[in-house]
Write a protein that holds these residues in place. Structure first.
Motif, PDB file in Angstrom:
ATOM      1  N   ALA A   1      51.606  13.166  61.502  1.00 47.21           N
ATOM      2  CA  ALA A   1      50.727  12.377  60.628  1.00 47.21           C
ATOM      3  C   ALA A   1      51.554  11.659  59.567  1.00 47.21           C
ATOM      4  CB  ALA A   1      49.729  13.304  59.951  1.00 47.21           C
ATOM      5  N   GLU A   2      51.137  10.469  59.195  1.00 46.58           N
ATOM      6  CA  GLU A   2      51.904   9.727  58.178  1.00 46.58           C
ATOM      7  C   GLU A   2      51.562  10.257  56.786  1.00 46.58           C
ATOM      8  OE1 GLU A   2      50.519   5.692  58.608  1.00 46.58           O
ATOM      9  OE2 GLU A   2      48.509   6.438  58.946  1.00 46.58           O
ATOM     10  N   GLU A   3      52.590  10.280  55.902  1.00 47.08           N
ATOM     11  CA  GLU A   3      52.348  10.722  54.522  1.00 47.08           C
ATOM     12  C   GLU A   3      51.524   9.650  53.817  1.00 47.08           C
ATOM     13  OE1 GLU A   3      55.943  12.151  52.491  1.00 47.08           O
ATOM     14  OE2 GLU A   3      55.167  11.165  50.699  1.00 47.08           O
ATOM     15  N   TRP A   4      50.559  10.073  53.003  1.00 47.59           N
ATOM     16  CA  TRP A   4      49.821   9.091  52.205  1.00 47.59           C
ATOM     17  C   TRP A   4      50.692   8.717  51.027  1.00 47.59           C
ATOM     18  CZ3 TRP A   4      44.348  11.794  52.402  1.00 47.59           C
ATOM     19  CH2 TRP A   4      43.866  11.677  53.714  1.00 47.59           C
ATOM     20  N   SER A   5      51.038   7.426  50.975  1.00 44.45           N
ATOM     21  CA  SER A   5      52.076   6.995  50.046  1.00 44.45           C
ATOM     22  C   SER A   5      51.547   6.871  48.620  1.00 44.45           C
ATOM     23  CB  SER A   5      52.617   5.645  50.501  1.00 44.45           C
ATOM     24  OG  SER A   5      51.553   4.720  50.469  1.00 44.45           O
ATOM     25  N   LYS A   6      52.469   6.787  47.691  1.00 47.03           N
ATOM     26  CA  LYS A   6      52.068   6.476  46.325  1.00 47.03           C
ATOM     27  C   LYS A   6      51.503   5.061  46.315  1.00 47.03           C
ATOM     28  CE  LYS A   6      54.546   9.518  43.402  1.00 47.03           C
ATOM     29  NZ  LYS A   6      55.257   9.714  42.153  1.00 47.03           N
ATOM     30  N   TRP A   7      50.548   4.826  45.444  1.00 47.51           N
ATOM     31  CA  TRP A   7      49.918   3.492  45.387  1.00 47.51           C
ATOM     32  C   TRP A   7      50.806   2.579  44.550  1.00 47.51           C
ATOM     33  CZ3 TRP A   7      45.774   1.840  41.461  1.00 47.51           C
ATOM     34  CH2 TRP A   7      45.287   0.569  41.784  1.00 47.51           C
ATOM     35  N   PRO A   8      51.429   1.541  45.204  1.00 43.12           N
ATOM     36  CA  PRO A   8      52.439   0.760  44.479  1.00 43.12           C
ATOM     37  C   PRO A   8      51.894   0.119  43.193  1.00 43.12           C
ATOM     38  CG  PRO A   8      52.276   0.066  46.790  1.00 43.12           C
ATOM     39  CD  PRO A   8      51.199   1.090  46.566  1.00 43.12           C
ATOM     40  N   ALA A   9      50.639  -0.333  43.183  1.00 40.63           N
ATOM     41  CA  ALA A   9      50.128  -1.062  42.011  1.00 40.63           C
ATOM     42  C   ALA A   9      50.075  -0.185  40.770  1.00 40.63           C
ATOM     43  CB  ALA A   9      48.747  -1.617  42.312  1.00 40.63           C
TER      44      ALA A   9
ATOM     45  N   THR B   1      58.958   6.251  42.163  1.00 39.41           N
ATOM     46  CA  THR B   1      58.256   5.095  42.728  1.00 39.41           C
ATOM     47  C   THR B   1      58.731   4.740  44.143  1.00 39.41           C
ATOM     48  OG1 THR B   1      59.880   3.647  41.705  1.00 39.41           O
ATOM     49  CG2 THR B   1      57.875   4.053  40.463  1.00 39.41           C
ATOM     50  N   ALA B   2      59.854   5.310  44.586  1.00 41.15           N
ATOM     51  CA  ALA B   2      60.443   4.899  45.872  1.00 41.15           C
ATOM     52  C   ALA B   2      59.501   5.182  47.041  1.00 41.15           C
ATOM     53  CB  ALA B   2      61.757   5.651  46.084  1.00 41.15           C
ATOM     54  N   PRO B   3      59.495   4.290  48.054  1.00 42.33           N
ATOM     55  CA  PRO B   3      58.726   4.571  49.262  1.00 42.33           C
ATOM     56  C   PRO B   3      59.270   5.808  49.998  1.00 42.33           C
ATOM     57  CG  PRO B   3      59.764   2.386  49.350  1.00 42.33           C
ATOM     58  CD  PRO B   3      60.209   3.035  48.079  1.00 42.33           C
ATOM     59  N   THR B   4      58.471   6.336  50.930  1.00 42.29           N
ATOM     60  CA  THR B   4      58.711   7.670  51.486  1.00 42.29           C
ATOM     61  C   THR B   4      60.160   7.949  51.929  1.00 42.29           C
ATOM     62  OG1 THR B   4      56.442   7.700  52.152  1.00 42.29           O
ATOM     63  CG2 THR B   4      57.852   9.341  53.196  1.00 42.29           C
ATOM     64  N   ALA B   5      60.735   7.102  52.794  1.00 43.86           N
ATOM     65  CA  ALA B   5      62.062   7.425  53.350  1.00 43.86           C
ATOM     66  C   ALA B   5      63.115   7.419  52.240  1.00 43.86           C
ATOM     67  CB  ALA B   5      62.430   6.416  54.424  1.00 43.86           C
ATOM     68  N   GLU B   6      63.024   6.401  51.387  1.00 48.01           N
ATOM     69  CA  GLU B   6      63.943   6.261  50.268  1.00 48.01           C
ATOM     70  C   GLU B   6      63.815   7.467  49.328  1.00 48.01           C
ATOM     71  OE1 GLU B   6      65.742   3.905  50.621  1.00 48.01           O
ATOM     72  OE2 GLU B   6      66.689   3.475  48.689  1.00 48.01           O
ATOM     73  N   HIS B   7      62.568   7.872  49.134  1.00 49.16           N
ATOM     74  CA  HIS B   7      62.293   8.990  48.242  1.00 49.16           C
ATOM     75  C   HIS B   7      62.976  10.264  48.742  1.00 49.16           C
ATOM     76  CE1 HIS B   7      59.825  12.584  47.232  1.00 49.16           C
ATOM     77  NE2 HIS B   7      60.087  12.150  46.027  1.00 49.16           N
ATOM     78  N   ARG B   8      62.876  10.511  50.045  1.00 48.23           N
ATOM     79  CA  ARG B   8      63.485  11.738  50.609  1.00 48.23           C
ATOM     80  C   ARG B   8      64.968  11.790  50.298  1.00 48.23           C
ATOM     81  NH1 ARG B   8      60.588  11.248  55.952  1.00 48.23           N
ATOM     82  NH2 ARG B   8      58.567  12.073  55.376  1.00 48.23           N
ATOM     83  N   ARG B   9      65.627  10.627  50.465  1.00 50.06           N
ATOM     84  CA  ARG B   9      67.085  10.579  50.224  1.00 50.06           C
ATOM     85  C   ARG B   9      67.384  10.859  48.745  1.00 50.06           C
ATOM     86  NH1 ARG B   9      70.520   6.726  48.346  1.00 50.06           N
ATOM     87  NH2 ARG B   9      68.887   5.138  48.202  1.00 50.06           N
ATOM     88  N   LEU B  10      66.634  10.183  47.843  1.00 47.04           N
ATOM     89  CA  LEU B  10      66.888  10.376  46.412  1.00 47.04           C
ATOM     90  C   LEU B  10      66.623  11.829  46.006  1.00 47.04           C
ATOM     91  CD1 LEU B  10      65.242   7.148  44.905  1.00 47.04           C
ATOM     92  CD2 LEU B  10      67.672   7.641  45.154  1.00 47.04           C
TER      93      LEU B  10
ATOM     94  N   PRO C   1      55.236  17.047  48.701  1.00 43.81           N
ATOM     95  CA  PRO C   1      56.613  16.535  48.758  1.00 43.81           C
ATOM     96  C   PRO C   1      57.031  15.737  47.524  1.00 43.81           C
ATOM     97  CG  PRO C   1      55.201  15.411  50.365  1.00 43.81           C
ATOM     98  CD  PRO C   1      54.405  16.547  49.801  1.00 43.81           C
ATOM     99  N   ARG C   2      56.063  15.292  46.707  1.00 43.33           N
ATOM    100  CA  ARG C   2      56.455  14.519  45.525  1.00 43.33           C
ATOM    101  C   ARG C   2      56.097  15.258  44.237  1.00 43.33           C
ATOM    102  NH1 ARG C   2      57.003   8.429  47.545  1.00 43.33           N
ATOM    103  NH2 ARG C   2      58.202   8.326  45.648  1.00 43.33           N
TER     104      ARG C   2
END
Ligand code: HEM
Length: 495
Positions: free
Chosen positions: A101-109, A120-129, A437-438
């Motif tokens: 299942a896809e992670e429900w992302s943070k709402w960019p706005a 604020t990073a999108p999912t893949a970027e966030h995992r790395r950081l 995860p966040r």
């Protein structure tokens, strides 16, 4: 010039506009996939009222609570937005999802105007950081960073001794302590506030722009006015913002040229000089984030906690008794990792996080492209979902006497002050550090820090309320960060 066709007449344009908005309102109220969810009509037909409450009123937490009390655990708070109390929402919205299942992302706005970082990073970027930054928060790392907390705590006590028997603004001094400490941990040097008794411009800008940042979120609804507002932003504020970012860069550059030896800080764990980890720019942005995320939240919690103690003298006496009977020797007895010794201090922190969470309204998540469900409601792609901490923590279905400050509800049943009346409280719904995860990376450190500084200051001082400090909690406003008035209290040093 030839006449415009009749269809373009002002009357027709006005009619078509009114018709469009009416038709859209009818669709949103009766035909939209979320139309079955309960909630007030004025929040369902347009995003403007909800955005106004969140970005401008400073009181969305209270409106949201009233709505939940009236409509129940799920409330439609926007045309495509649901507010879901924690007993249903924490796992469903923020929790880890099964691999497919896809992670429900943070709402960019929600994060307009904030340069990309771990929050604020999108999912893949966030995992790395997160993988890189988490190293600064291991038990071993916290242990090795202790001396920095001890240094600034001692400085705080020293400054307060110099101000004995006077009225000080406690909210301001907690900010001095936390920003100096986290400044040193993340930038390698403090902001000098405890030393000079004054806030640093880098920190001032954060507080001065809380309202403006949130209000600019409201202007996202009106792109034309937003452009105008950007043009009209006071040049002084723009200049200070530029200086703020330049100073962050400069401090990180200086930190990287310095070897701190045994005195470990965040950078000692996060930075890899072989280029395989964060870039220097990522380090600089995330160091700034760690300072704000760590300082503002803990200073807010500490201020609220003392404010609750001052209006509950019986709880004040209990916490003071616990601390003073546990630590009878010198200040060096109180250490960062001593937590287990003071269960009532811990219970007071938990109760403050319940009543006055640092993030009281939801941090929205956006449903992915394949949609989803929450309870009986089908969620179209891009539906926004949030768990509001304020409404969750103060719901009478979750807590007995929900508005009262009762640390005893957090004590283990074996404790002499445990109160069985609160045995059925739903304590698991309090997730002040968020969930999944966040969730907050600094949770363990925050508890250590708050127990430590509370033990040390209540070992050394009594605090007396002042009329000007009354109803402090009620006078705070919320714009994702709390805007806090001064908290004047009288210091009385103990021998
Ligand atoms: C009372 C203390 C604190 C509270 C209540 C708190 C609360 C939170 C919450 C609710 C979030 C999630 C925000 C979101 O979903 O957008 C968060 C994230 C975060 N917090 Fe804390 N926090 C506290 C202290 C700290 C401390 C001391 C640090 C460390 C310096 C810290 C570092 C972070 C970081 C790095 C994130 C982002 C995590 C990620 O996105 O993976 N926090 N915090």
């Amino acid at each position: 010039m030839a006449d415009l066709p009749a269809v373009f007449s002002i009357a027709n344009i006005a009619f078509l506009t009114v018709f469009y908005y009416l038709a859209r309102s009818v669709y949103r109220l009766f035909l939209h996939p979320l139309s079955k969810a309960p909630g007030p009509w004025y929040l369902a037909i347009s995003t403007i009222p909800g955005t106004y409450y969140i970005c401008i009123s400073g009181r969305y937490n209270q409106l949201n609570r009233r709505l939940h009390e009236h409509y129940g655990p799920i409330v439609r708070v926007g045309p495509n937005k649901l507010s879901v109390r924690g007993e249903i929402g924490w796992q469903a919205i923020y929790g880890h999802k099964p691999r497919e299942a896809e992670e429900w992302s943070k709402w960019p706005a929600f994060f307009v105007n904030i340069p990309p970082d771990i929050t604020t990073a999108p999912t893949a970027e966030h995992r790395r950081l997160r993988r890189e930054i988490i190293r600064a928060f291991s038990d071993k790392a916290i242990q090795e960073q202790q001396s920095i907390f001890h240094h600034y705590a001692n400085l705080l006590i020293q400054r307060w001794r110099e101000r004995d028997q006077t009225v000080i603004d406690l909210a301001k001094w907690f900010n001095f302590f936390t920003f100096d400490t986290f400044g040193d941990l993340a930038f390698g040097e403090p902001f000098g506030s405890l030393q000079g008794g004054e806030s640093h411009p880098w920190v001032n800008l954060i507080f001065d722009s809380i309202k403006i940042n949130k209000m600019s979120g409201f202007l996202e609804e009106f792109p034309l006015i937003k452009r105008l507002a950007i043009l009209l932003t006071p040049p002084d504020l723009k200049r200070r913002a530029t200086e703020h970012f330049e100073l962050s860069e400069q401090k990180i550059r200086q930190r990287l040229t310095r070897d701190r030896g045994d005195r470990k800080d965040f950078v000692s764990y996060i930075w890899k000089s072989d280029g395989t980890g964060l870039t220097q720019q990522e380090l600089e942005r995330n160091a700034s984030t760690l300072i704000v995320a760590g300082s503002e939240t803990t200073a807010t919690t500490l201020s609220a906690l003392i404010s609750y103690l001052l209006r509950n003298p019986d709880k004040y006496d209990r916490i003071a008794h616990e601390i003073r009977s546990t630590y009878k020797g010198g200040d060096e007895e109180v250490t960062l990792l001593d937590a287990a010794n003071v269960p009532y201090v811990h219970a007071c922190i938990e109760e403050t996080l319940r009543l006055f969470p640092a993030v009281p309204i939801g941090a929205p998540r956006q449903v992915g492209a394949s949609g989803g469900f929450i309870e009986q409601y089908r969620l179209p792609p891009k539906t926004l979902l949030e768990v509001p901490q304020w409404a969750t923590h103060r719901a009478s279905v979750n807590f007995r006497d929900p508005d009262d400050f009762i640390p005893e509800r957090w004590l283990p049943a074996s404790h002499a002050w445990y109160d069985e009346k609160y045995a059925n409280d739903n304590r698991g719904v309090v997730q002040s550090f968020s969930y999944g995860p966040r969730a907050c990376l600094g949770r363990t450190l925050a508890y250590h820090e708050m127990r430590f500084i509370l033990s040390l200051i209540l070992k050394n001082f009594d605090f007396e309320p002042t009329p000007e400090g009354a109803n402090w909690v009620e006078r705070c406003e919320h714009y994702f960060f709390w805007v806090k008035p001064p908290l004047p209290v009288k210091l009385r040093g103990l021998k």
